[in-house]
Design a protein around this motif. Structure first.
Motif, PDB file in Angstrom:
ATOM      1  N   LEU A 242       0.823  -1.207   0.000  1.00  0.00           N
ATOM      2  CA  LEU A 242       0.000   0.000   0.000  1.00  0.00           C
ATOM      3  C   LEU A 242       0.857   1.258   0.000  1.00  0.00           C
ATOM      4  N   THR A 243       1.933   1.269   0.790  1.00  0.00           N
ATOM      5  CA  THR A 243       2.747   2.486   0.885  1.00  0.00           C
ATOM      6  C   THR A 243       3.439   2.839  -0.425  1.00  0.00           C
ATOM      7  N   GLU A 244       3.564   1.876  -1.332  1.00  0.00           N
ATOM      8  CA  GLU A 244       4.119   2.195  -2.656  1.00  0.00           C
ATOM      9  C   GLU A 244       3.220   3.162  -3.415  1.00  0.00           C
ATOM     10  N   LEU A 245       1.917   3.063  -3.182  1.00  0.00           N
ATOM     11  CA  LEU A 245       0.996   3.998  -3.828  1.00  0.00           C
ATOM     12  C   LEU A 245       1.213   5.415  -3.309  1.00  0.00           C
ATOM     13  N   TYR A 246       1.580   5.534  -2.031  1.00  0.00           N
ATOM     14  CA  TYR A 246       1.774   6.852  -1.430  1.00  0.00           C
ATOM     15  C   TYR A 246       2.958   7.597  -2.036  1.00  0.00           C
ATOM     16  N   ILE A 247       3.951   6.861  -2.519  1.00  0.00           N
ATOM     17  CA  ILE A 247       5.166   7.504  -3.035  1.00  0.00           C
ATOM     18  C   ILE A 247       5.318   7.318  -4.546  1.00  0.00           C
ATOM     19  N   ALA A 248       4.273   6.852  -5.198  1.00  0.00           N
ATOM     20  CA  ALA A 248       4.333   6.633  -6.646  1.00  0.00           C
ATOM     21  C   ALA A 248       4.366   7.956  -7.405  1.00  0.00           C
ATOM     22  N   ASP A 249       4.972   7.925  -8.579  1.00  0.00           N
ATOM     23  CA  ASP A 249       4.935   9.090  -9.474  1.00  0.00           C
ATOM     24  C   ASP A 249       3.555   9.237 -10.093  1.00  0.00           C
ATOM     25  N   GLU A 250       2.924   8.093 -10.381  1.00  0.00           N
ATOM     26  CA  GLU A 250       1.575   8.083 -10.930  1.00  0.00           C
ATOM     27  C   GLU A 250       0.828   6.868 -10.396  1.00  0.00           C
ATOM     28  N   VAL A 251      -0.480   7.000 -10.279  1.00  0.00           N
ATOM     29  CA  VAL A 251      -1.375   5.875 -10.035  1.00  0.00           C
ATOM     30  C   VAL A 251      -2.566   6.053 -10.968  1.00  0.00           C
ATOM     31  N   PHE A 252      -2.987   4.977 -11.606  1.00  0.00           N
ATOM     32  CA  PHE A 252      -4.193   5.054 -12.436  1.00  0.00           C
ATOM     33  C   PHE A 252      -4.863   3.693 -12.476  1.00  0.00           C
ATOM     34  N   GLY A 259     -12.531   2.952 -18.036  1.00  0.00           N
ATOM     35  CA  GLY A 259     -11.623   3.543 -18.995  1.00  0.00           C
ATOM     36  C   GLY A 259     -10.195   3.462 -18.477  1.00  0.00           C
ATOM     37  N   VAL A 260      -9.421   4.492 -18.747  1.00  0.00           N
ATOM     38  CA  VAL A 260      -8.088   4.651 -18.152  1.00  0.00           C
ATOM     39  C   VAL A 260      -8.148   5.949 -17.362  1.00  0.00           C
ATOM     40  N   ALA A 261      -8.245   5.845 -16.040  1.00  0.00           N
ATOM     41  CA  ALA A 261      -8.556   7.003 -15.209  1.00  0.00           C
ATOM     42  C   ALA A 261      -7.444   7.272 -14.203  1.00  0.00           C
ATOM     43  N   PRO A 262      -6.956   8.528 -14.138  1.00  0.00           N
ATOM     44  CA  PRO A 262      -5.874   8.860 -13.215  1.00  0.00           C
ATOM     45  C   PRO A 262      -6.357   8.960 -11.771  1.00  0.00           C
ATOM     46  N   VAL A 263      -5.454   8.639 -10.846  1.00  0.00           N
ATOM     47  CA  VAL A 263      -5.697   8.783  -9.410  1.00  0.00           C
ATOM     48  C   VAL A 263      -4.809   9.911  -8.913  1.00  0.00           C
ATOM     49  N   THR A 264      -5.410  10.873  -8.228  1.00  0.00           N
ATOM     50  CA  THR A 264      -4.637  12.019  -7.743  1.00  0.00           C
ATOM     51  C   THR A 264      -4.475  12.039  -6.231  1.00  0.00           C
ATOM     52  N   GLU A 265      -5.191  11.143  -5.531  1.00  0.00           N
ATOM     53  CA  GLU A 265      -5.084  11.112  -4.069  1.00  0.00           C
ATOM     54  C   GLU A 265      -5.365   9.706  -3.557  1.00  0.00           C
ATOM     55  N   VAL A 266      -4.557   9.242  -2.623  1.00  0.00           N
ATOM     56  CA  VAL A 266      -4.767   7.954  -1.956  1.00  0.00           C
ATOM     57  C   VAL A 266      -4.668   8.169  -0.444  1.00  0.00           C
TER      58      VAL A 266
END
Length: 306
Positions: A242-252, A259-266
């Motif tokens: 889970l913590t990898e999502l916190y420090i990722a450059d992008e999540v989608f 579709g293909v949808a960006p994530v801007t907050e976790v």
């Protein structure tokens, strides 16, 4: 809320949507004993094309085999599936892109908790292709509910009844003011959303949970992995913390209805710059193009009039 178009394929013919009903005593109603798939249809004037139709049919077959539904293969093959989809879409004459949901229902009445030898009926209906998640930036919350493990209800089979798990997770996220939920498995590793696969980017590498992580082996997930590889983007499938999502450059995320949808907050933490990233945008464009025309991979099937 999506509303089915007026003509529904049910059993072996088109019927009005109001006539496509299941009995209250059937296994599909009593136990959620149905499997399904959803595929997109692109509409451009009189031309209507379906995306990866053979793969969606194969997923229905494989879901049936996993659950033990043994009547579907006897009566249906890919040609019949394509013909039914063509008849359905032609009859409804959509003027913009739509989704088609195809379901194999076990409609045996009061059979008890068994599946072998039970009667089935196939339904298909059309509805407008409205994404189920925001397309300009999603806010996600880690769910308090864990993903159902493969040893309980296999995630690689799209079983209607199993989606109670997804409802619990997404409703909790919505109640907390988020757009969707992130499922973790029993060991605390990232699985997927309530109805979409998840990706992250770190150092230019595209990372996603592998198929042993209690995820749906999504058709659009596989599509993005293929497109990324073709574009020279390094791809890794593995367990994800889970913590990898916190420090990722992008999540989608991706899925037929997402579709293909960006994530801007976790979990209240801004992802990357807080804006859709370049890998998401590039793959989103490639994916959107592939949905419409794809001679290279043979992913698009023309739904000609029968």
């Amino acid at each position: 809320m999506a509303i089915p178009y007026p003509h529904v394929y049910y059993g072996d013919r088109l019927v009005p949507a109001s006539d496509a009903t299941l009995g209250v005593a059937t296994s599909a109603v009593l136990y959620g004993l149905s499997v399904y798939t959803v595929f997109p249809v692109h509409v451009e004037g009189p031309v209507r094309t379906a995306f990866r139709l053979a793969d969606h049919f194969r997923r229905l077959v494989e879901s049936c085999r996993i659950i033990g539904i043994d009547r579907f293969d006897d009566d249906w093959d890919l040609d019949r599936f394509v013909s039914a989809a063509t008849e359905l879409v032609t009859a409804n004459a959509p003027t913009s892109d739509v989704f088609v949901r195809a379901t194999v229902h076990v409609d045996e009445s009061i059979p008890g908790t068994r599946v072998r030898g039970c009667r089935t009926v196939v339904s298909m209906f059309v509805y407008d292709a409205v994404p189920i998640v925001p397309q300009d930036g999603m806010r996600l919350k880690t769910s308090q509910w864990r993903r159902i493990p493969d040893s309980a209800i296999p995630s690689r089979a799209k079983v209607n009844g199993a989606y109670v798990n997804s409802v619990l997770a997404k409703q909790d996220a919505i109640d907390a003011g988020y757009d969707d939920a992130i499922f973790l498995d029993g060991a605390g590793h990232v699985c997927e959303l309530s109805a979409a696969n998840i990706f992250l980017v770190r150092g230019g590498t595209l990372i996603t949970p592998d198929v042993s992580c209690d995820i749906l082996d999504g058709i659009n997930r596989r599509t993005l992995l293929t497109l990324a590889t073709e574009d020279g983007i390094p791809v890794v499938e593995r367990t994800v913390d889970l913590t990898e999502l916190y420090i990722a450059d992008e999540v989608f995320v991706t899925g037929t209805s997402a579709g293909v949808a960006p994530v801007t907050e976790v979990d209240g933490r801004v992802v990357g710059t807080g804006q859709p990233g370049p890998v998401c945008e590039a793959l989103g464009k490639r994916h959107a193009s592939a949905l419409r025309s794809d001679a290279l991979h043979g992913w698009v099937t023309a739904l000609a009039r029968p």
